[in-house]
Write an enzyme that holds these catalytic residues in place. Structure first.
Site, PDB file in Angstrom:
ATOM      1  NE  ARG A   1      76.589 -58.044  27.525  1.00 36.37           N
ATOM      2  CZ  ARG A   1      77.556 -57.398  28.195  1.00 36.37           C
ATOM      3  NH1 ARG A   1      78.317 -58.073  29.040  1.00 36.37           N
ATOM      4  NH2 ARG A   1      77.757 -56.109  28.013  1.00 36.37           N
TER       5      ARG A   1
ATOM      6  CE  LYS B   1      77.585 -51.924  29.388  1.00 32.79           C
ATOM      7  NZ  LYS B   1      78.982 -52.117  29.890  1.00 32.79           N
TER       8      LYS B   1
ATOM      9  CE1 TYR C   1      79.933 -56.694  35.382  1.00 34.90           C
ATOM     10  CE2 TYR C   1      78.383 -57.292  33.652  1.00 34.90           C
ATOM     11  CZ  TYR C   1      79.425 -57.628  34.492  1.00 34.90           C
ATOM     12  OH  TYR C   1      79.977 -58.878  34.440  1.00 34.90           O
TER      13      TYR C   1
ATOM     14  CG  HIS D   1      81.550 -50.264  34.467  1.00 33.13           C
ATOM     15  ND1 HIS D   1      82.676 -50.935  34.906  1.00 33.13           N
ATOM     16  CD2 HIS D   1      80.784 -51.178  33.813  1.00 33.13           C
ATOM     17  CE1 HIS D   1      82.602 -52.206  34.521  1.00 33.13           C
ATOM     18  NE2 HIS D   1      81.473 -52.366  33.864  1.00 33.13           N
TER      19      HIS D   1
ATOM     20  CD  GLU E   1      80.748 -52.079  38.226  1.00 32.72           C
ATOM     21  OE1 GLU E   1      80.567 -50.867  38.400  1.00 32.72           O
ATOM     22  OE2 GLU E   1      79.833 -52.856  37.861  1.00 32.72           O
TER      23      GLU E   1
ATOM     24  CG  ASP F   1     100.440 -57.606  36.055  1.00 36.64           C
ATOM     25  OD1 ASP F   1      99.272 -57.567  35.621  1.00 36.64           O
ATOM     26  OD2 ASP F   1     100.712 -57.472  37.264  1.00 36.64           O
TER      27      ASP F   1
ATOM     28  CB  VAL G   1      89.616 -54.844  27.397  1.00 34.02           C
ATOM     29  CG1 VAL G   1      88.488 -55.706  27.948  1.00 34.02           C
ATOM     30  CG2 VAL G   1      90.171 -55.503  26.138  1.00 34.02           C
ATOM     31  CB  ALA G   2      90.463 -50.589  30.770  1.00 30.51           C
TER      32      ALA G   2
ATOM     33  CG  ASP H   1      82.485 -51.126  30.217  1.00 29.10           C
ATOM     34  OD1 ASP H   1      81.841 -50.351  29.487  1.00 29.10           O
ATOM     35  OD2 ASP H   1      82.290 -52.350  30.223  1.00 29.10           O
TER      36      ASP H   1
ATOM     37  CB  ALA I   1      81.501 -49.035  26.175  1.00 31.15           C
TER      38      ALA I   1
END
Length: 372
Positions: A15, A75, A94, A96, A118, A198, A267-268, A270, A299
């Site tokens: 990206r 990133k 981002y 994180h 984020e 959830d 997916v979490a 990061d 990641a």
């Protein structure tokens, strides 16, 4: 303001922080833009496209960091990039930080004003700059999970949609937010038997009302999670606490209760991952096995579909970038409390409470800087 965009150097990250459309917008507002040569190639944008939009092409990342008033990336800055940051400079990307003490220390030492995509918020309580990549990562999760399920990759050898006379894969999605909803939609579309867990009853009602049985919902009690993972062929971790480290929802001990060759897609990752056994991987080497369970923990998942992801991210970040360039970080954040929520560091101070809790560091609220 001089806006700079370097080429991403995280492994297999294709990206780019600025599209030619974003460059054209910035130039129309009277700003100058420099782009490192080749920065956009992975997303399908060559230097000529940036030149046509009004950018200057520079030969090195060093030139971008040395000259730019604001650095726009995708990133988190890698160690060599962090060494190039300076006080008075804006970093918009981002970050994180919660699971990354080294990056946090380096950003504080640099004095840079770092605004994290984020943690920028919106009026409805959402995360508008995280949402596009959450949508991409959520839709990718069942695809990569289906690949990891292949026997050649160590998986159970189960086909997501099954075939006549043979049942489909059993997929459990932990978390019913943006990532989880998109993952459930795609997994169900592939023919899998999907259950979303959830803890928000209003969210579960919403999913049930909107998707009308396309996938099942369950309240995410400890017992329900433990029960469902024993039956699952694939478990997708999609839980996010904004700015904070992801909670560990499946322990290593629980892996022994899962089917051999089952797949975990975290997916979490990061934010540190929501499985005890998760560790970050790359697109080049995406999976590993723990106790017979295949883990996919890349990641930067959206980097696999760099063009779609870059366009989606650029649509979301562009208005905030223009506001920062037009007004400077202080006035832009003072005028927009949602952008102010993205402020993570400034002049050696940590300005995100959740990161402070995660890393046991003192933090001040952004308002303390804006009111000064």
């Amino acid at each position: 303001m001089l806006i700079g965009c370097p080429k991403e150097i995280k492994p297999q990250e294709f990206r780019v922080g600025l599209t030619p459309a974003a460059v054209r917008e910035a130039v129309a507002h009277g700003h100058d833009v420099i782009i490192e040569t080749g920065a956009g190639l992975g997303a399908g944008f060559d230097d000529a496209a940036y030149l046509a939009a009004g950018a200057e092409i520079v030969a090195t990342a060093e030139a971008v960091f040395a000259r730019a008033d604001m650095v726009v990336k995708v990133k988190e800055p890698q160690a060599i990039e962090r060494a190039r940051l300076r006080e008075g400079q804006i970093l918009f990307t981002y970050l994180h930080l919660a699971p990354d003490p080294d990056q946090t220390r380096d950003l504080l030492a640099s004095g840079v004003t770092a605004i994290a995509y984020e943690t920028v918020t919106d009026a409805s309580g959402g995360l508008p700059l995280l949402a596009p990549m959450s949508e991409v990562a959520g839709r990718l999760a069942p695809q990569v999970g289906a690949w990891a399920l292949h026997k050649a990759n160590g998986g159970r050898g189960v086909l997501m949609g099954g075939v006549p006379g043979v049942g489909p894969a059993d997929v459990v999605v932990i978390g019913g937010g943006v990532v989880g909803t998109q993952a459930a939609r795609v997994a169900a579309g592939m023919g899998a038997d999907v259950t979303v867990l959830d803890r928000s009853l209003p969210r579960l009602r919403y999913l049930d009302d909107v998707y009308r049985g396309v996938f099942k919902t369950r309240y995410a009690s400890t017992d329900a999670t433990a029960e469902l993972i024993t039956r699952a062929d694939m478990v997708i971790g999609a839980v996010l606490i904004p700015g904070a480290a992801a909670p560990k929802l499946v322990s290593r001990a629980q892996l022994s209760t899962m089917k051999p060759g089952a797949v975990i897609v975290d997916v979490a990752i990061d934010q540190g991952g929501c499985f005890e056994t998760s560790r970050a991987t790359t697109h080049q080497d995406p999976i590993y096995e723990v106790d017979g369970i295949v883990h996919y923990c890349v990641a930067n998942m959206p980097g696999a579909v760099a063009r779609s992801a870059t366009l989606a991210l650029g649509n979301a970040t562009m208005p905030f970038m223009i506001a920062l360039a037009n007004k400077g970080w202080h006035k832009a954040c003072a005028d927009d409390p949602h952008l102010a929520a993205g402020l993570n560091t400034h002049a050696g101070q940590l300005t995100n409470a959740a990161v402070g809790v995660a890393l046991n560091l003192p933090a001040i609220m952004p308002a303390a800087l804006l009111d000064a």
